[in-house]
Design an enzyme around this catalytic site. Structure first.
Site, PDB file in Angstrom:
ATOM      1  N   GLU A 209       0.884  -1.180   0.000  1.00 55.20           N
ATOM      2  CA  GLU A 209       0.000   0.000   0.000  1.00 55.20           C
ATOM      3  C   GLU A 209       0.908   1.212   0.000  1.00 55.20           C
ATOM      4  OE1 GLU A 209      -3.337   0.202  -0.041  1.00 55.20           O
ATOM      5  OE2 GLU A 209      -3.807  -1.923   0.091  1.00 55.20           O
ATOM      6  N   CYS A 243      -2.173   9.469   2.327  1.00 59.77           N
ATOM      7  CA  CYS A 243      -1.680   8.878   1.072  1.00 59.77           C
ATOM      8  C   CYS A 243      -2.564   9.204  -0.122  1.00 59.77           C
ATOM      9  CB  CYS A 243      -1.549   7.369   1.222  1.00 59.77           C
ATOM     10  SG  CYS A 243      -3.083   6.601   1.770  1.00 59.77           S
TER      11      CYS A 243
HETATM   12  P1  NAD Z   1       8.074   4.812   5.110  1.00 60.22           P
HETATM   13  O1  NAD Z   1       8.134   4.013   3.869  1.00 60.22           O
HETATM   14  O2  NAD Z   1       9.193   5.726   5.410  1.00 60.22           O
HETATM   15  O3  NAD Z   1       7.924   3.884   6.402  1.00 60.22           O
HETATM   16  C1  NAD Z   1       6.930   2.888   6.485  1.00 60.22           C
HETATM   17  C2  NAD Z   1       7.426   1.775   7.393  1.00 60.22           C
HETATM   18  O4  NAD Z   1       8.580   1.192   6.802  1.00 60.22           O
HETATM   19  C3  NAD Z   1       7.811   2.223   8.793  1.00 60.22           C
HETATM   20  O5  NAD Z   1       7.355   1.257   9.728  1.00 60.22           O
HETATM   21  C4  NAD Z   1       9.331   2.253   8.748  1.00 60.22           C
HETATM   22  O6  NAD Z   1       9.945   1.937   9.987  1.00 60.22           O
HETATM   23  C5  NAD Z   1       9.661   1.178   7.724  1.00 60.22           C
HETATM   24  N1  NAD Z   1      10.905   1.461   7.002  1.00 60.22           N
HETATM   25  C6  NAD Z   1      11.443   2.671   6.722  1.00 60.22           C
HETATM   26  N2  NAD Z   1      12.594   2.541   6.036  1.00 60.22           N
HETATM   27  C7  NAD Z   1      12.784   1.212   5.868  1.00 60.22           C
HETATM   28  C8  NAD Z   1      13.801   0.434   5.239  1.00 60.22           C
HETATM   29  N3  NAD Z   1      14.842   1.000   4.659  1.00 60.22           N
HETATM   30  N4  NAD Z   1      13.675  -0.903   5.259  1.00 60.22           N
HETATM   31  C9  NAD Z   1      12.615  -1.491   5.841  1.00 60.22           C
HETATM   32  N5  NAD Z   1      11.625  -0.805   6.467  1.00 60.22           N
HETATM   33  C10 NAD Z   1      11.710   0.522   6.481  1.00 60.22           C
HETATM   34  O7  NAD Z   1       6.683   5.590   5.033  1.00 60.22           O
HETATM   35  P2  NAD Z   1       6.095   6.623   6.052  1.00 60.22           P
HETATM   36  O8  NAD Z   1       6.910   7.867   5.969  1.00 60.22           O
HETATM   37  O9  NAD Z   1       5.892   5.991   7.375  1.00 60.22           O
HETATM   38  O10 NAD Z   1       4.645   6.876   5.409  1.00 60.22           O
HETATM   39  C11 NAD Z   1       4.454   7.767   4.372  1.00 60.22           C
HETATM   40  C12 NAD Z   1       4.280   7.058   3.043  1.00 60.22           C
HETATM   41  O11 NAD Z   1       3.329   6.020   3.163  1.00 60.22           O
HETATM   42  C13 NAD Z   1       3.727   7.976   1.962  1.00 60.22           C
HETATM   43  O12 NAD Z   1       4.393   7.712   0.759  1.00 60.22           O
HETATM   44  C14 NAD Z   1       2.261   7.564   1.861  1.00 60.22           C
HETATM   45  O13 NAD Z   1       1.677   7.833   0.609  1.00 60.22           O
HETATM   46  C15 NAD Z   1       2.343   6.109   2.145  1.00 60.22           C
HETATM   47  N6  NAD Z   1       1.087   5.611   2.676  1.00 60.22           N
HETATM   48  C16 NAD Z   1       0.337   4.786   1.907  1.00 60.22           C
HETATM   49  C17 NAD Z   1      -0.892   4.343   2.374  1.00 60.22           C
HETATM   50  C18 NAD Z   1      -1.756   3.437   1.562  1.00 60.22           C
HETATM   51  O14 NAD Z   1      -2.701   2.877   2.118  1.00 60.22           O
HETATM   52  N7  NAD Z   1      -1.503   3.257   0.277  1.00 60.22           N
HETATM   53  C19 NAD Z   1      -1.335   4.721   3.636  1.00 60.22           C
HETATM   54  C20 NAD Z   1      -0.522   5.548   4.391  1.00 60.22           C
HETATM   55  C21 NAD Z   1       0.682   5.980   3.911  1.00 60.22           C
END
Ligand code: NAD
Length: 458
Positions: A209, A243
């Site tokens: 997602e 998002c």
């Molecule tokens: P992110 O990708 O930075 O982090 C998401 C999760 O991944 C966190 O738990 C984080 O600890 C983990 N993570 C971060 N870096 C990582 C790595 N290198 N390896 C493994 N895991 C890692 O995202 P965010 O900043 O928490 O959220 C914002 C993003 O999420 C935006 O792009 C938004 O559009 C998207 N989002 C999508 C939905 C959806 O339903 N499609 C919903 C909410 C947010």
């Protein structure tokens, strides 16, 4: 306990077959619901501490949505889990054909920070409803909410069944090194690619997602005051950290000035002349993201807002007039209260802009012109969207929620969520009372009969 040991513990529990027992699943989900309801105030407090999220928005987009989805699961779980009989094929006749819903096994859920309660608990509870064990990693950026999520999970579930492991990138990386039966990730596109790569190593199925730049197209036929009201609501909900937030507007050039005026008036009506004083206006999640957003404000024409305070994680609702597609604000998903307004004079201009980006998670069209709406819907591929209102498609559990292309893989919500966490196992049940001889060798002289049969069935 180490991560591999925790996972092994869950594998052993799954093997015991207990999670396949439907009354057991219902019992645990009822306990979860009761605890969430009893902690309602704590949930609002945690979200407020994390980023000043108002009680109203917390109810609407986290608590309320989650409890109603839990109710839905509890109401339908028995029916969803039952093997579904499908019509037999004449080719397999005589047989009774079924689709069994089978849990995958050990599921990993990785959650983001922007709806930290909903997006941690919702996938976890759907995975549990489908009979899986779950390891959840909530976001490290929402300390208060993630701690509460862990506490709730610890109270309801034995860690053989569901466990929340808090931590940042290093914990997520170690989790992704394990072999899972399913991975459900919500977050950014770059991290989504890391997750997909880790999953590919073991051919683990995934739901991703993700996000992207979701356009909002406004033509000249629509009521601009109402349009502005709805766009401002959708854009500034959760401080723009959604998002499916409208990332940017593409408006017909003949009504651009009027739309911008309406947007400005609506921002002031909703959040006052000084939005930093508004109790309804959330903060940016952290300093790093505030700086990221501030860097988007350089070298662009700001026509409203533009002030910020990095220490207080504040950015005013900001409108940018006609930034170039190469500008920083148009390069990546904004994910904050900054709204670029681009314009078009003909359909080809819209195409240049939308086609410049990957397939978005959402697309919104504001128009009264049916032909224009249908053209937008059929021309562009996007995860999901709405006409004449942003965000609302998220609220209907009958609509699968997910992206397409770079905005994601797979979908969930309601029954779609239950199905996401279930393998659909096809089974043909055949009796022994009849055994047509045609398929058995020797085949001589049987081919023309077989061809006639296929023709008959086709
Ligand atoms: P992110 O990708 O930075 O982090 C998401 C999760 O991944 C966190 O738990 C984080 O600890 C983990 N993570 C971060 N870096 C990582 C790595 N290198 N390896 C493994 N895991 C890692 O995202 P965010 O900043 O928490 O959220 C914002 C993003 O999420 C935006 O792009 C938004 O559009 C998207 N989002 C999508 C939905 C959806 O339903 N499609 C919903 C909410 C947010």
């Amino acid at each position: 306990m180490t991560i591999p040991n925790r996972l092994q513990q869950q594998r052993d529990f799954f093997k015991s077959q207990q999670t396949k027992n439907i009354p057991y699943r219902i019992k645990k989900l009822k306990e979860l619901k009761a605890l969430i309801i009893s902690r309602e105030k704590d949930i609002y407090d945690a979200l407020y501490k994390d980023f000043n999220k108002s009680k109203f928005e917390s109810f609407m987009s986290e608590y309320g949505l989650l409890v109603s989805e839990l109710d839905l699961i509890l109401k339908h779980l028995k029916a969803w889990s039952r093997p579904k009989r499908v019509k037999p094929s004449l080719l397999t006749f005589p047989a009774r054909d079924y689709i069994y819903k089978e849990p995958y096994g050990s599921v990993l859920v990785i959650a983001p920070w922007n709806y930290p309660f909903l997006l941690s608990i919702a996938p976890m509870m759907m995975a549990v409803a489908a009979g899986n064990t779950v390891v959840l990693k909530p976001s490290e950026l929402t300390h208060n909410t993630s701690t509460l999520v862990t506490e709730i999970i610890q109270t309801v579930f034995h860690e053989d069944h569901v466990v929340s492991i808090e931590g940042g990138v290093s914990v997520a990386t170690e989790l992704l090194e394990q072999r899972w039966d399913y991975i459900f990730f919500t977050g950014s596109v770059p991290v989504g690619k890391i997750v997909a790569k880790a999953a590919a190593k073991h051919l683990t199925p995934v739901t991703l997602e993700l996000g992207g730049k979701s356009p909002c197209v406004v033509d000249s036929t629509i009521d601009l005051k109402l349009t502005a009201k709805r766009i401002v609501w959708g854009k500034l909900f959760n401080g723009g950290q959604t998002c499916i937030s409208p990332d940017y507007i593409i408006v017909h050039e003949s009504v651009k000035k009027e739309l911008i005026d309406c947007l400005k008036s609506e921002i002031i009506r909703a959040y006052g002349e000084h939005p930093f004083q508004s109790v309804d206006y959330p903060k940016i999640i952290d300093k790093k993201n505030t700086e990221r957003l501030v860097s988007m404000l350089a070298d662009v024409k700001i026509v409203h807002g533009g002030d910020f305070n990095i220490e207080n994680r504040y950015i005013a609702p900001t409108i940018i007039d006609n930034p170039s597609l190469d500008s920083k604000v148009m390069a990546t998903e904004i994910f904050g209260p900054v709204l670029p307004v681009l314009s078009y004079s003909e359909a080809a201009d819209i195409d240049v802009i939308i086609s410049h980006y990957e397939k978005p998670l959402s697309l919104y069209v504001f128009s009264k012109n049916r032909h224009f709406i249908d053209t937008m819907l059929s021309t562009y591929s996007f995860g999901g969207g709405a006409i004449n209102d942003p965000l609302i498609h998220f609220g209907n559990h009958r609509l699968p929620f997910g992206g397409v292309g770079a905005s994601g893989i797979g979908a969930y919500h309601g029954k779609h969520g239950f199905d996401t966490f279930s393998h659909h196992k096809s089974v043909s049940k055949r009796g022994t009372w009849i055994d047509p001889p045609i398929r058995y060798a020797p085949y001589n002289n049987k081919l023309s009969l077989l061809k006639r049969m296929f023709k008959l069935l086709g």
